[in-house]
Design an enzyme around this catalytic site. Sequence first.
Site, PDB file in Angstrom:
ATOM      1  N   THR A  46      41.212   6.012  14.097  1.00 25.87           N
ATOM      2  CA  THR A  46      40.159   6.123  13.089  1.00 25.87           C
ATOM      3  C   THR A  46      38.824   5.636  13.627  1.00 25.87           C
ATOM      4  OG1 THR A  46      41.820   5.826  11.360  1.00 25.87           O
ATOM      5  CG2 THR A  46      39.536   5.567  10.703  1.00 25.87           C
ATOM      6  N   CYS A  47      38.844   4.607  14.474  1.00 29.74           N
ATOM      7  CA  CYS A  47      37.595   4.089  15.045  1.00 29.74           C
ATOM      8  C   CYS A  47      36.937   5.132  15.939  1.00 29.74           C
ATOM      9  CB  CYS A  47      37.852   2.804  15.828  1.00 29.74           C
ATOM     10  SG  CYS A  47      38.465   1.453  14.788  1.00 29.74           S
ATOM     11  N   THR A  48      37.719   5.818  16.734  1.00 29.43           N
ATOM     12  CA  THR A  48      37.176   6.865  17.598  1.00 29.43           C
ATOM     13  C   THR A  48      36.614   7.995  16.744  1.00 29.43           C
ATOM     14  OG1 THR A  48      38.702   6.290  19.377  1.00 29.43           O
ATOM     15  CG2 THR A  48      37.718   8.494  19.449  1.00 29.43           C
ATOM     16  N   MET A  51      33.224   6.771  15.154  1.00 29.90           N
ATOM     17  CA  MET A  51      32.104   6.710  16.087  1.00 29.90           C
ATOM     18  C   MET A  51      31.694   8.114  16.541  1.00 29.90           C
ATOM     19  SD  MET A  51      31.047   3.586  16.234  1.00 29.90           S
ATOM     20  CE  MET A  51      31.532   3.357  14.511  1.00 29.90           C
TER      21      MET A  51
END
Length: 159
Positions: A46-48, A51
């Site tokens: 989810t972080c990738t 961003m």
Amino acid sequence: MVSVGDDAPDFTAPLADGDVGSFTLSEHLEEAPIVLAFFPAAFTGTCTTEMCTFRDQMANFEDVGATVYGISIDTPFTLNEFREQNELNFGLLSDTNREVIDAYDISMDFADLGVRNVAKRAVFVVDGSGTVTYTWVSDDPGVEPDYDEVAEAADAASE
């Protein structure tokens, strides 16, 4: 927790922008509105996605004169690799000492994984006077912000 109308807590952190420098919020207010996008950890799903979505929507932020910075507990060296692999077009701030997450009161644990004191997924918009004009904080690390809402908040903060 930091709320709309509060002075944004000032901080200094390593800046990963292809090199490693230093970033102090109060010294960058001329870049306002500033979007501070906190995420738990580089190279996670989810972080990738989050961003990369900011990357893909940078034109929306540039159109209103906003500057985006991602913030996580990763080292600046890890963040530079994350930037390169994902072709991110904005700086990432390294909060390995957890001072920024503590100042913004957005710490969370992945207790079942034995990982403690990482950033909740959160977004703060800071205007040119250093005032927080928008906040979004999720207790669910799998939820992404409403990017259109963030862009609208940045636009409103630029007026």
